[in-house]
Scaffold this active site. Structure first.
Site, PDB file in Angstrom:
ATOM      1  N   HIS A  21       8.338  41.153  66.528  1.00  0.00           N
ATOM      2  CA  HIS A  21       9.037  39.903  66.227  1.00  0.00           C
ATOM      3  C   HIS A  21       8.750  39.438  64.795  1.00  0.00           C
ATOM      4  O   HIS A  21       9.678  39.109  64.045  1.00  0.00           O
ATOM      5  CB  HIS A  21       8.603  38.840  67.250  1.00  0.00           C
ATOM      6  CG  HIS A  21       9.152  37.481  67.000  1.00  0.00           C
ATOM      7  ND1 HIS A  21      10.275  37.004  67.631  1.00  0.00           N
ATOM      8  CD2 HIS A  21       8.751  36.493  66.167  1.00  0.00           C
ATOM      9  CE1 HIS A  21      10.525  35.779  67.200  1.00  0.00           C
ATOM     10  NE2 HIS A  21       9.631  35.443  66.308  1.00  0.00           N
ATOM     11  N   GLU A  22       7.488  39.432  64.396  1.00  0.00           N
ATOM     12  CA  GLU A  22       7.136  38.950  63.052  1.00  0.00           C
ATOM     13  C   GLU A  22       7.698  39.878  61.967  1.00  0.00           C
ATOM     14  O   GLU A  22       8.181  39.425  60.930  1.00  0.00           O
ATOM     15  CB  GLU A  22       5.613  38.815  62.910  1.00  0.00           C
ATOM     16  CG  GLU A  22       5.002  37.719  63.780  1.00  0.00           C
ATOM     17  CD  GLU A  22       5.627  36.354  63.551  1.00  0.00           C
ATOM     18  OE1 GLU A  22       5.908  35.992  62.392  1.00  0.00           O
ATOM     19  OE2 GLU A  22       5.860  35.638  64.545  1.00  0.00           O
TER      20      GLU A  22
END
Ligand SMILES: [Zn+2]
Length: 268
Positions: free
Chosen positions: A139-140
């Protein structure tokens, strides 16, 4: 009258500048504000990242550190493959990937522009295992691959410093510019409120993160379990990561609906 003309002129100038400064999100085709070049963004990122590592304690737990580096490397390879398959490899020019684990009770992780990742050891009890860690890192890293920080930096420069370029802002108002930067990553929370990613950016990162983790060999179903754990973790004082990544039922439902697509990329 002159003043009115001037302000009218300024508005047109600003509008023209914005029109020119829009770029496409490489993966979704959405238009985004971009007053800041990759070059500027990456050189600032690399300096700030090194400074952050100097000021914080790297984990001495080699097992956990190796896990963070291994998951990061797998996801990096997945992103590289994904960009190549979509004829967008130049979108990764200038990336200098790095994955570090720091000693901290905070439940947090982020990826600065150009692939500079930090995981806080306080996150690991919530991610529980390699698959949970891949959810967060996927996600990051998706935020960085989709240039979300360029967009947030541009919006903040426009709102706070009248649309100066990053280089000009760093020269003219270095402290304010650095404070904005820190607030983008929750690194200097004492300087004021964090600037959370927008809902749109969050769902782009969720979507891409699922694909990247699946391509890296991690079962994307783990994302649903992870975000459910995060929402149960919301106590009186929710962790920084959760305050910028609200884990509501809508979000979890949307992730569930995207799992079948991600499963097509999943190779055990
Ligand atoms: Zn996010």
């Amino acid at each position: 009258m002159i003043r009115k003309l001037q302000s009218g002129f300024f508005t047109i100038l600003l509008a023209a500048m914005l029109l020119h400064s829009c770029s496409l999100v490489p993966l979704t085709g959405r238009r985004q504000l971009s007053l800041v070049s990759d070059n500027e963004m990456f050189s600032t990122s690399f300096v700030q990242y090194d400074q952050f590592l100097n000021e914080n304690k790297l984990s001495t737990n080699t097992v956990q550190t190796n896990m963070v580096r291994a998951v990061g490397k797998h996801i990096q390879n997945a992103v590289t493959t994904y960009f190549a398959q979509n004829n967008m490899s130049q979108g990764l020019n200038g990336f200098a990937w790095e994955f570090n684990l720091i000693e901290s009770k905070e439940v947090n992780a982020w990826c600065m522009p150009g692939g500079k990742v930090v995981v806080y050891s306080g996150l690991l009890p919530v991610t529980q295992n390699e698959n949970g860690l891949a959810v967060v890192m996927g996600h990051e890293i998706a935020h960085a691959a989709a240039r979300h920080s360029n967009e947030r930096m541009s919006q903040a420069l426009l709102a706070q410093l009248g649309g100066q370029t990053l280089a000009a802002a760093l020269q003219n108002e270095p402290q304010t510019t650095q404070d904005i930067w820190m607030s983008l990553f929750g690194v200097g929370v004492q300087v004021g409120a964090m600037l959370p990613y927008s809902r749109l950016q969050e769902s782009e990162a969720d979507h891409l993160g699922l694909i990247f983790m699946a391509m890296a060999g991690y079962d994307p179903n783990g994302a649903v379990a992870f975000w459910q754990r995060m929402s149960q973790n919301a106590g009186a004082k929710p962790p920084e990561f959760l305050s910028t990544h609200p884990s509501d039922e809508n979000r979890i439902q949307k992730i569930k609906s995207e799992i079948p697509e991600a499963m097509k990329y999943y190779k055990k």
